[in-house]
Motif scaffolding. Structure first.
Motif, mmCIF file in Angstrom:
data_model
loop_
_atom_site.group_PDB
_atom_site.id
_atom_site.type_symbol
_atom_site.label_atom_id
_atom_site.label_comp_id
_atom_site.label_asym_id
_atom_site.label_seq_id
_atom_site.Cartn_x
_atom_site.Cartn_y
_atom_site.Cartn_z
ATOM 1 N N ALA A 1 0.831 -1.201 0.000
ATOM 2 C CA ALA A 1 0.000 0.000 0.000
ATOM 3 C C ALA A 1 0.867 1.253 0.000
ATOM 4 O O ALA A 1 0.574 2.234 -0.710
ATOM 5 C CB ALA A 1 -0.929 -0.006 1.212
ATOM 6 N N GLU B 1 2.182 2.420 -3.285
ATOM 7 C CA GLU B 1 1.196 3.019 -4.180
ATOM 8 C C GLU B 1 0.944 4.495 -3.884
ATOM 9 O O GLU B 1 0.173 5.145 -4.577
ATOM 10 C CB GLU B 1 -0.121 2.244 -4.090
ATOM 11 N N THR B 2 1.579 5.002 -2.855
ATOM 12 C CA THR B 2 1.431 6.425 -2.534
ATOM 13 C C THR B 2 2.572 7.211 -3.159
ATOM 14 O O THR B 2 3.635 6.663 -3.472
ATOM 15 C CB THR B 2 1.448 6.658 -1.011
ATOM 16 N N LEU C 1 0.697 6.744 4.916
ATOM 17 C CA LEU C 1 -0.455 5.852 4.965
ATOM 18 C C LEU C 1 -1.352 6.222 6.144
ATOM 19 O O LEU C 1 -0.866 6.508 7.231
ATOM 20 C CB LEU C 1 -0.010 4.397 5.143
ATOM 21 N N ARG D 1 -8.206 -1.176 6.334
ATOM 22 C CA ARG D 1 -8.320 -0.403 5.093
ATOM 23 C C ARG D 1 -7.227 0.650 5.061
ATOM 24 O O ARG D 1 -7.000 1.352 6.051
ATOM 25 C CB ARG D 1 -9.690 0.274 4.992
ATOM 26 N N TYR E 1 -5.401 4.050 3.159
ATOM 27 C CA TYR E 1 -5.677 5.237 2.356
ATOM 28 C C TYR E 1 -4.382 6.037 2.202
ATOM 29 O O TYR E 1 -3.492 5.992 3.067
ATOM 30 C CB TYR E 1 -6.723 6.135 3.038
ATOM 31 N N ASN E 2 -4.297 6.803 1.089
ATOM 32 C CA ASN E 2 -3.147 7.690 0.960
ATOM 33 C C ASN E 2 -3.413 8.988 1.714
ATOM 34 O O ASN E 2 -4.456 9.151 2.356
ATOM 35 C CB ASN E 2 -2.791 7.932 -0.506
ATOM 36 N N LEU F 1 -6.700 2.706 -0.979
ATOM 37 C CA LEU F 1 -5.645 1.975 -1.681
ATOM 38 C C LEU F 1 -5.900 0.471 -1.688
ATOM 39 O O LEU F 1 -5.768 -0.184 -2.722
ATOM 40 C CB LEU F 1 -4.285 2.247 -1.021
ATOM 41 N N ASP F 2 -6.260 -0.088 -0.530
ATOM 42 C CA ASP F 2 -6.446 -1.538 -0.437
ATOM 43 C C ASP F 2 -7.110 -1.851 0.894
ATOM 44 O O ASP F 2 -7.131 -1.015 1.807
ATOM 45 C CB ASP F 2 -5.089 -2.253 -0.526
#
Length: 341
Positions: A280, A283-284, A289, A303, A305-306, A312-313
């Motif tokens: 994750a 992906e940022t 995170l 869960r 998130y950026n 994200l996942d």
């Protein structure tokens, strides 16, 4: 240690050099060994200790130095009421990431130790507000350990001056993740002098010979939770601190840093969670995170998130109870924000 009969006559004093007397008292398990060793250590006579080692067989030398070095980190005294006390140095190992241009948060560390119950027998405690380098610490001989202890008993300022003179400080301008030490002093009522046994609060689960003891599972869980709460409180107070743990004496600190492995490594126990966070994070754009976590019948739903709040996942991990608490503590250290639903 009890004196054995027949040693140089009843109640007789050993002849010879201080090193000779140390060796004979130690070999005969004589109670006067501690008093003589105190005198040698407080006199900063490291040469006497080294001469004593030279008079011992090789296999004896290791046991002798183990006892001397442990002895050097303790000192008996009295409190304001005249009751016996025992002052002991203890060490914390911290994994830090970033420059050490500001001192460790000693107030937070002391409060966290107290709140976690890790030093519940202590009547007083203080920490030296310095980041210390394990490499020069490894050359700190027994007499210097006793000097550091005496200075810290006297005042933190005297101890800080000694640490600087001995070049014990960790480099302030280094970056990256590394292990450093912080030294503290704990003062306890010396119950041994009063005929009671008092366990060392930092030798959790270990006998005097270093062997693991059988611990009640409930007590073991209490200790584990206390350690996790302590580490989390310190890491939350200083973003440079990733992990921290009390390790007992200086030899324990050096063994710890030499091995380069965090005992009972929490993060190593959560490979799947770490892999999830790594993927994750990749992906940022900025590596930041944010997490939301919910406990479901299937396990821990995470869960990611950026920094802009974009999902994200998400994944569910089979973690409940204390294991879920450990995972949450680890995720809090790795992420900017964690929200529990």
């Amino acid at each position: 240690m009890a004196k054995k009969d027949g040693v140089n006559g009843k109640g007789g004093q050993f002849s010879g050099t201080p090193a000779d007397r140390l060796v004979r008292l130690w070999r005969n398990n004589d109670e006067r060994f501690g008093a003589l060793l105190d005198e040698v250590l407080d006199g900063n006579r490291q040469g006497v200790i080294e001469a004593a080692v030279g008079k011992l067989r090789e296999e004896e030398g290791y046991d002798f130095m183990d006892e001397v070095e442990a002895f050097s980190e303790t000192a008996q005294g009295t409190d304001e009421q005249g009751d016996p006390t025992l002052s002991t140095l203890f060490w914390l190992v911290l994994e830090v990431d970033g420059p050490l241009d500001a001192p460790p948060p000693v107030g937070v560390i002391e409060e966290a130790l107290d709140s976690a119950g890790l030093l519940e027998k202590a009547v007083d405690m203080r920490l030296l507000p310095l980041w210390l380098d394990p490499e020069p610490l490894s050359y700190l001989d027994a007499a210097d350990r006793r000097t550091l202890l005496r200075r810290l008993i006297s005042s933190p300022e005297e101890a800080e001056s000694f640490a600087r003179t001995q070049d014990l400080l960790a480099p302030a301008d280094e970056t990256g993740t590394r292990l450093v030490g912080v030294v503290g002093l704990v003062i306890e009522e010396d119950a041994e002098l009063e005929g009671e046994g008092m366990p060392d609060p930092l030798k959790l689960g270990f006998a005097d010979d270093g062997q693991e003891l059988e611990i009640d599972p409930i007590e073991q869980e209490r200790i584990r939770q206390s350690m996790a709460a302590f580490a989390e409180a310190v890491a939350a107070a200083d973003p440079r601190v990733k992990r921290c743990e009390p390790v007992g004496g200086l030899n324990d600190l050096l063994d710890f840093t030499a091995e380069g492995v965090w005992p009972d490594d929490v993060e190593a126990n959560f490979d799947e969670v770490n892999d999830f966070l790594d993927i994750a994070g990749n992906e940022t754009g900025d590596g930041v995170l944010d997490l939301s976590v919910a406990q479901t019948p299937e396990g821990l739903l995470v869960r990611a998130y950026n920094s802009d709040g974009v999902p994200l996942d998400e994944r569910t991990f089979d973690l409940t109870g204390p294991r879920a608490d450990e995972a949450l503590a680890m995720m809090k250290r790795r992420c900017r924000r964690l929200t529990e639903e």
